[in-house]
Design an enzyme around this catalytic site. Structure first.
Site, PDB file in Angstrom:
ATOM      1  N   LYS A   1      -3.284  -3.475  16.095  1.00 51.18           N
ATOM      2  CA  LYS A   1      -3.950  -2.292  15.501  1.00 51.18           C
ATOM      3  C   LYS A   1      -4.882  -1.663  16.526  1.00 51.18           C
ATOM      4  O   LYS A   1      -4.943  -0.433  16.664  1.00 51.18           O
ATOM      5  CB  LYS A   1      -4.742  -2.700  14.245  1.00 51.18           C
ATOM      6  CG  LYS A   1      -3.873  -3.165  13.094  1.00 51.18           C
ATOM      7  CD  LYS A   1      -3.089  -2.020  12.483  1.00 51.18           C
ATOM      8  CE  LYS A   1      -2.051  -2.488  11.508  1.00 51.18           C
ATOM      9  NZ  LYS A   1      -1.166  -1.452  11.032  1.00 51.18           N
TER      10      LYS A   1
ATOM     11  N   ASN B   1     -10.578  -4.525   2.540  1.00 51.41           N
ATOM     12  CA  ASN B   1      -9.652  -5.502   1.920  1.00 51.41           C
ATOM     13  C   ASN B   1      -8.983  -4.924   0.675  1.00 51.41           C
ATOM     14  O   ASN B   1      -9.565  -4.971  -0.419  1.00 51.41           O
ATOM     15  CB  ASN B   1     -10.401  -6.794   1.575  1.00 51.41           C
ATOM     16  CG  ASN B   1     -10.715  -7.630   2.804  1.00 51.41           C
ATOM     17  OD1 ASN B   1     -11.393  -7.180   3.711  1.00 51.41           O
ATOM     18  ND2 ASN B   1     -10.192  -8.831   2.865  1.00 51.41           N
TER      19      ASN B   1
ATOM     20  N   TYR C   1      -2.247  -9.920  15.457  1.00 54.13           N
ATOM     21  CA  TYR C   1      -2.042  -8.807  14.513  1.00 54.13           C
ATOM     22  C   TYR C   1      -3.131  -7.748  14.709  1.00 54.13           C
ATOM     23  O   TYR C   1      -2.851  -6.548  14.851  1.00 54.13           O
ATOM     24  CB  TYR C   1      -2.051  -9.310  13.057  1.00 54.13           C
ATOM     25  CG  TYR C   1      -2.344  -8.207  12.073  1.00 54.13           C
ATOM     26  CD1 TYR C   1      -1.396  -7.228  11.813  1.00 54.13           C
ATOM     27  CD2 TYR C   1      -3.600  -8.100  11.447  1.00 54.13           C
ATOM     28  CE1 TYR C   1      -1.676  -6.172  10.949  1.00 54.13           C
ATOM     29  CE2 TYR C   1      -3.887  -7.063  10.588  1.00 54.13           C
ATOM     30  CZ  TYR C   1      -2.924  -6.095  10.334  1.00 54.13           C
ATOM     31  OH  TYR C   1      -3.208  -5.055   9.495  1.00 54.13           O
TER      32      TYR C   1
ATOM     33  N   SER D   1      -7.156  -0.971  10.478  1.00 52.43           N
ATOM     34  CA  SER D   1      -7.744  -2.071   9.713  1.00 52.43           C
ATOM     35  C   SER D   1      -9.161  -2.348  10.192  1.00 52.43           C
ATOM     36  O   SER D   1      -9.479  -2.176  11.381  1.00 52.43           O
ATOM     37  CB  SER D   1      -6.880  -3.317   9.932  1.00 52.43           C
ATOM     38  OG  SER D   1      -7.533  -4.464   9.457  1.00 52.43           O
TER      39      SER D   1
ATOM     40  N   THR E   1     -10.122  -5.027  10.778  1.00 56.09           N
ATOM     41  CA  THR E   1      -9.976  -6.143  11.709  1.00 56.09           C
ATOM     42  C   THR E   1     -10.261  -5.709  13.158  1.00 56.09           C
ATOM     43  O   THR E   1     -10.624  -6.538  13.985  1.00 56.09           O
ATOM     44  CB  THR E   1      -8.563  -6.776  11.543  1.00 56.09           C
ATOM     45  OG1 THR E   1      -8.554  -8.044  12.166  1.00 56.09           O
ATOM     46  CG2 THR E   1      -7.474  -5.932  12.125  1.00 56.09           C
TER      47      THR E   1
ATOM     48  N   ILE F   1       0.842  -1.206   0.000  1.00 55.39           N
ATOM     49  CA  ILE F   1       0.000   0.000   0.000  1.00 55.39           C
ATOM     50  C   ILE F   1       0.877   1.257   0.000  1.00 55.39           C
ATOM     51  O   ILE F   1       0.595   2.235  -0.699  1.00 55.39           O
ATOM     52  CB  ILE F   1      -0.969  -0.003   1.208  1.00 55.39           C
ATOM     53  CG1 ILE F   1      -1.815  -1.285   1.206  1.00 55.39           C
ATOM     54  CG2 ILE F   1      -1.876   1.223   1.169  1.00 55.39           C
ATOM     55  CD1 ILE F   1      -2.642  -1.503   2.459  1.00 55.39           C
TER      56      ILE F   1
HETATM   57  P1  NAD Z   1       3.317  -4.575   3.488  1.00 56.52           P
HETATM   58  O1  NAD Z   1       3.883  -5.671   4.326  1.00 56.52           O
HETATM   59  O2  NAD Z   1       3.379  -4.715   2.015  1.00 56.52           O
HETATM   60  O3  NAD Z   1       3.963  -3.169   3.881  1.00 56.52           O
HETATM   61  C1  NAD Z   1       4.435  -2.871   5.166  1.00 56.52           C
HETATM   62  C2  NAD Z   1       5.892  -2.443   5.013  1.00 56.52           C
HETATM   63  O4  NAD Z   1       6.402  -2.096   6.294  1.00 56.52           O
HETATM   64  C3  NAD Z   1       6.772  -3.564   4.463  1.00 56.52           C
HETATM   65  O5  NAD Z   1       7.445  -3.101   3.322  1.00 56.52           O
HETATM   66  C4  NAD Z   1       7.746  -3.869   5.609  1.00 56.52           C
HETATM   67  O6  NAD Z   1       9.022  -4.234   5.133  1.00 56.52           O
HETATM   68  C5  NAD Z   1       7.744  -2.555   6.392  1.00 56.52           C
HETATM   69  N1  NAD Z   1       8.046  -2.713   7.803  1.00 56.52           N
HETATM   70  C6  NAD Z   1       7.525  -3.585   8.694  1.00 56.52           C
HETATM   71  N2  NAD Z   1       8.070  -3.396   9.910  1.00 56.52           N
HETATM   72  C7  NAD Z   1       8.954  -2.366   9.797  1.00 56.52           C
HETATM   73  C8  NAD Z   1       9.838  -1.713  10.706  1.00 56.52           C
HETATM   74  N3  NAD Z   1       9.943  -2.097  11.963  1.00 56.52           N
HETATM   75  N4  NAD Z   1      10.601  -0.706  10.239  1.00 56.52           N
HETATM   76  C9  NAD Z   1      10.529  -0.309   8.942  1.00 56.52           C
HETATM   77  N5  NAD Z   1       9.715  -0.893   8.036  1.00 56.52           N
HETATM   78  C10 NAD Z   1       8.951  -1.917   8.467  1.00 56.52           C
HETATM   79  O7  NAD Z   1       1.805  -4.376   3.956  1.00 56.52           O
HETATM   80  P2  NAD Z   1       0.672  -3.490   3.293  1.00 56.52           P
HETATM   81  O8  NAD Z   1      -0.379  -4.401   2.796  1.00 56.52           O
HETATM   82  O9  NAD Z   1       1.244  -2.466   2.399  1.00 56.52           O
HETATM   83  O10 NAD Z   1       0.098  -2.791   4.601  1.00 56.52           O
HETATM   84  C11 NAD Z   1       0.467  -1.483   4.983  1.00 56.52           C
HETATM   85  C12 NAD Z   1      -0.228  -1.159   6.281  1.00 56.52           C
HETATM   86  O11 NAD Z   1      -1.635  -1.286   6.115  1.00 56.52           O
HETATM   87  C13 NAD Z   1       0.131  -2.096   7.435  1.00 56.52           C
HETATM   88  O12 NAD Z   1       0.183  -1.330   8.614  1.00 56.52           O
HETATM   89  C14 NAD Z   1      -1.024  -3.060   7.487  1.00 56.52           C
HETATM   90  O13 NAD Z   1      -1.203  -3.588   8.781  1.00 56.52           O
HETATM   91  C15 NAD Z   1      -2.183  -2.158   7.105  1.00 56.52           C
HETATM   92  N6  NAD Z   1      -3.317  -2.865   6.519  1.00 56.52           N
HETATM   93  C16 NAD Z   1      -3.118  -3.709   5.466  1.00 56.52           C
HETATM   94  C17 NAD Z   1      -4.209  -4.404   4.931  1.00 56.52           C
HETATM   95  C18 NAD Z   1      -3.999  -5.392   3.804  1.00 56.52           C
HETATM   96  O14 NAD Z   1      -4.841  -6.297   3.663  1.00 56.52           O
HETATM   97  N7  NAD Z   1      -2.965  -5.267   2.981  1.00 56.52           N
HETATM   98  C19 NAD Z   1      -5.484  -4.196   5.464  1.00 56.52           C
HETATM   99  C20 NAD Z   1      -5.641  -3.319   6.527  1.00 56.52           C
HETATM  100  C21 NAD Z   1      -4.553  -2.648   7.052  1.00 56.52           C
HETATM  101  C1  WQD Z   2     -10.812 -12.928   2.035  1.00 55.40           C
HETATM  102  C2  WQD Z   2     -11.864 -14.001   1.860  1.00 55.40           C
HETATM  103  C3  WQD Z   2     -11.414 -16.011   3.091  1.00 55.40           C
HETATM  104  C4  WQD Z   2      -7.853 -17.133   0.750  1.00 55.40           C
HETATM  105  C5  WQD Z   2      -7.153 -10.292   6.014  1.00 55.40           C
HETATM  106  C6  WQD Z   2      -6.718  -9.946   7.420  1.00 55.40           C
HETATM  107  C7  WQD Z   2      -7.302  -8.622   7.822  1.00 55.40           C
HETATM  108  C8  WQD Z   2      -6.951  -7.530   6.803  1.00 55.40           C
HETATM  109  C9  WQD Z   2      -7.296  -7.961   5.410  1.00 55.40           C
HETATM  110  C10 WQD Z   2      -4.955  -6.367   7.444  1.00 55.40           C
HETATM  111  C11 WQD Z   2     -12.221 -14.714   3.163  1.00 55.40           C
HETATM  112  C12 WQD Z   2     -11.386 -16.289   1.602  1.00 55.40           C
HETATM  113  C13 WQD Z   2      -8.971 -16.483   1.239  1.00 55.40           C
HETATM  114  C14 WQD Z   2      -8.014 -18.396   0.137  1.00 55.40           C
HETATM  115  C15 WQD Z   2     -10.385 -18.249   0.520  1.00 55.40           C
HETATM  116  N1  WQD Z   2      -5.548  -7.251   6.767  1.00 55.40           N
HETATM  117  N2  WQD Z   2     -10.212 -17.033   1.117  1.00 55.40           N
HETATM  118  N3  WQD Z   2      -9.275 -18.911   0.043  1.00 55.40           N
HETATM  119  O1  WQD Z   2      -9.280 -12.721   5.905  1.00 55.40           O
HETATM  120  O2  WQD Z   2     -10.743 -10.842   5.029  1.00 55.40           O
HETATM  121  O3  WQD Z   2      -8.574 -10.327   5.971  1.00 55.40           O
HETATM  122  O4  WQD Z   2      -6.713  -9.253   5.139  1.00 55.40           O
HETATM  123  O5  WQD Z   2      -5.391  -5.645   8.282  1.00 55.40           O
HETATM  124  O6  WQD Z   2      -6.763  -8.320   9.065  1.00 55.40           O
HETATM  125  O7  WQD Z   2      -7.203 -10.964   8.290  1.00 55.40           O
HETATM  126  O8  WQD Z   2      -8.663 -11.468   3.772  1.00 55.40           O
HETATM  127  O9  WQD Z   2      -7.868 -12.140   1.548  1.00 55.40           O
HETATM  128  O10 WQD Z   2      -7.335 -13.616   3.529  1.00 55.40           O
HETATM  129  O11 WQD Z   2      -9.686 -13.486   2.707  1.00 55.40           O
HETATM  130  O12 WQD Z   2     -11.504 -18.781   0.423  1.00 55.40           O
HETATM  131  O13 WQD Z   2      -7.047 -19.044  -0.286  1.00 55.40           O
HETATM  132  O14 WQD Z   2     -11.340 -15.005   1.001  1.00 55.40           O
HETATM  133  O15 WQD Z   2     -11.993 -17.076   3.796  1.00 55.40           O
HETATM  134  O16 WQD Z   2     -13.596 -15.003   3.105  1.00 55.40           O
HETATM  135  P1  WQD Z   2      -9.391 -11.429   5.214  1.00 55.40           P
HETATM  136  P2  WQD Z   2      -8.278 -12.686   2.860  1.00 55.40           P
END
Ligand code: NAD
Ligand code: WQD
Length: 369
Positions: free
Chosen positions: A170, A196, A166, A141, A143, A24
């Site tokens: 948050k 998501n 995790y 998130s 979550t 992101i």
């Molecule tokens: P990502 O893992 O691709 O990006 C996070 C980055 O942070 C990584 O590049 C990692 O190397 C870096 N990082 C981790 N710990 C660090 C530290 N101690 N010092 C410096 N860098 C560090 O994840 P993302 O999907 O881009 O997520 C970005 C943010 O959004 C995260 O905080 C994640 O929890 C949150 N988020 C992600 C999702 C999702 O599904 N992708 C959903 C909700 C919230």
């Molecule tokens: C989506 C849907 C699965 C994989 C996670 C984290 C959450 C947030 C977003 C950071 C669900 C189904 C998945 C597969 C499947 N991240 N699925 N087969 O679980 O909603 O959330 O990412 O904050 O904290 O828990 O995302 O992409 O894993 O799943 O059927 O191989 O797809 O059951 O219904 P989720 P996901």
């Protein structure tokens, strides 16, 4: 927000992005550069590809925008290093993406997650305060809501009944930010609760390329479509949903990116202490529906197998994103079809992610290339 807190903030120029080399973060950096901000990015490569010259994702962000990023390989757990970066740059605002995010790993290694996510945040807040920087956008998130009591979920929904470590990091951070902003009115923080995130930049140059194991639906499904994994296991078809599979609010990563730019504009205009916004589309899509759309728009065939429900999974979750519309002037623009097409373009142009040079063509989308 009381009138007494309406201190006029200077407009921001430079934004420090933690976790900037991640999924992101790298997409958000593109939007920040396009919006005219100077970007200082840091990452420790815990979950991002690193090569001899640094972050390929961020170099491609420079290529897309034609602008430069000041990048530092740095760890938030190394407070003196973070301090040095703040000494070098006049940081107006921080967007804090850096965190570990794998739910399964967090259950096996809780201390790693509490240390990285909580201590990393504490170090960052302390360094910010010592440099007189009080503006932050935090990656939270959906979550934090746990199993929804009511759908769609508004920001007023209770938080905290979370079943994984995790998610608790948050939640704890949000609680910490509440205490901090209550104690000191200088803080001006927006916590964005993402639903998501999926998709990739439409150029196909940047996308999702985690270095840790992943199990999220869209990247897994596209590995199956590429033939790198044999079958997509769908976790449960006996949920109380129209087709029996789980429902989520998938949001295009470029919509998330524009949500951050919208949040920065509001942060720089008004002193709000702590505000929380959902970033989602407001539309729930089932696993089956997403798989069907992906196959249709990418012209691929994805073998599926139904298995038991995944432990800890929620039946259905989607956002009420009205508050972000009203107060940030932001709404998600991209369709599910665009999320799938853009993710597939990234995957097929970069079948090995950032590790190899990108291809110049991509596998046909809907028969066109
Ligand atoms: P990502 O893992 O691709 O990006 C996070 C980055 O942070 C990584 O590049 C990692 O190397 C870096 N990082 C981790 N710990 C660090 C530290 N101690 N010092 C410096 N860098 C560090 O994840 P993302 O999907 O881009 O997520 C970005 C943010 O959004 C995260 O905080 C994640 O929890 C949150 N988020 C992600 C999702 C999702 O599904 N992708 C959903 C909700 C919230
Ligand atoms: C989506 C849907 C699965 C994989 C996670 C984290 C959450 C947030 C977003 C950071 C669900 C189904 C998945 C597969 C499947 N991240 N699925 N087969 O679980 O909603 O959330 O990412 O904050 O904290 O828990 O995302 O992409 O894993 O799943 O059927 O191989 O797809 O059951 O219904 P989720 P996901």
């Amino acid at each position: 927000m009381g009138i007494s807190h309406r201190i006029k903030m200077p407009k921001f120029k430079s934004v420090l992005v933690t976790g900037g080399a991640g999924y992101i973060g790298s997409h958000c950096v593109v939007d920040l550069l396009n919006a005219g901000y100077d970007v200082i990015a840091i990452d420790n490569f815990a979950n991002a590809v690193c090569d001899d010259e640094g972050s390929p994702a961020l170099r491609r962000a420079e290529q897309i925008t034609g602008k430069k990023i000041a990048f530092y390989k740095a760890d938030l757990l190394d407070k003196p290093q973070i301090n040095d970066i703040f000494d070098k740059h006049d940081v107006d605002c921080v967007i804090h993406f850096a965190a570990l995010k794998a739910v399964g790993e967090s259950m096996q290694q809780p201390l790693l997650y509490y240390q990285n996510n909580l201590l990393g945040m504490l170090n960052l807040l302390e360094v910010m305060r010592s440099h007189n920087c009080y503006q932050m956008v935090f990656s939270s998130s959906c979550t934090v809501y746990g199993e929804p009591e009511k759908l769609p979920i508004t920001e007023a929904h209770p938080t905290g009944s979370i079943t994984n470590v995790y998610g608790r990091t948050k939640y704890f951070i949000e609680e910490m930010l509440k205490d901090l902003s209550a104690a000191d009115e200088k803080w001006n923080i927006i916590s964005l609760r993402y639903f998501n995130p999926v998709g990739a930049h439409p150029s196909g140059l940047i996308g999702e390329d985690p270095t840790k194991e992943f199990s999220n639906l869209m990247p897994y499904m596209s590995q199956v479509a590429l033939g790198k994994k044999p079958v997509l296991t769908i976790f449960g078809n006996d949920y109380n949903t129209p087709d029996g599979t789980g429902i989520r609010d998938y949001i295009h990563v470029m919509d998330l990116a524009s949500g951050h730019v919208a949040a920065l504009k509001v942060l720089s205009d008004a002193h709000g202490r702590l505000k929380v916004y959902n970033l989602g589309t407001g539309r729930g899509v089932s696993v089956k529906e997403l798989v069907d759309v992906f196959q249709r728009v990418t012209n691929t065939n994805i073998p599926i197998k139904y298995v038991e429900r995944r432990l800890g999974d929620i039946t259905a979750m989607w956002a009420d994103a009205t508050l972000a519309k009203e107060e940030l002037g932001w709404t998600a623009q991209h369709t599910i079809e665009e999320m799938c097409t853009d993710f597939w373009r990234w995957q097929t142009m970069n079948p090995d992610g950032y590790a190899k040079k990108q291809k110049t063509t991509f596998i046909a989308v809907n028969g066109k290339s």
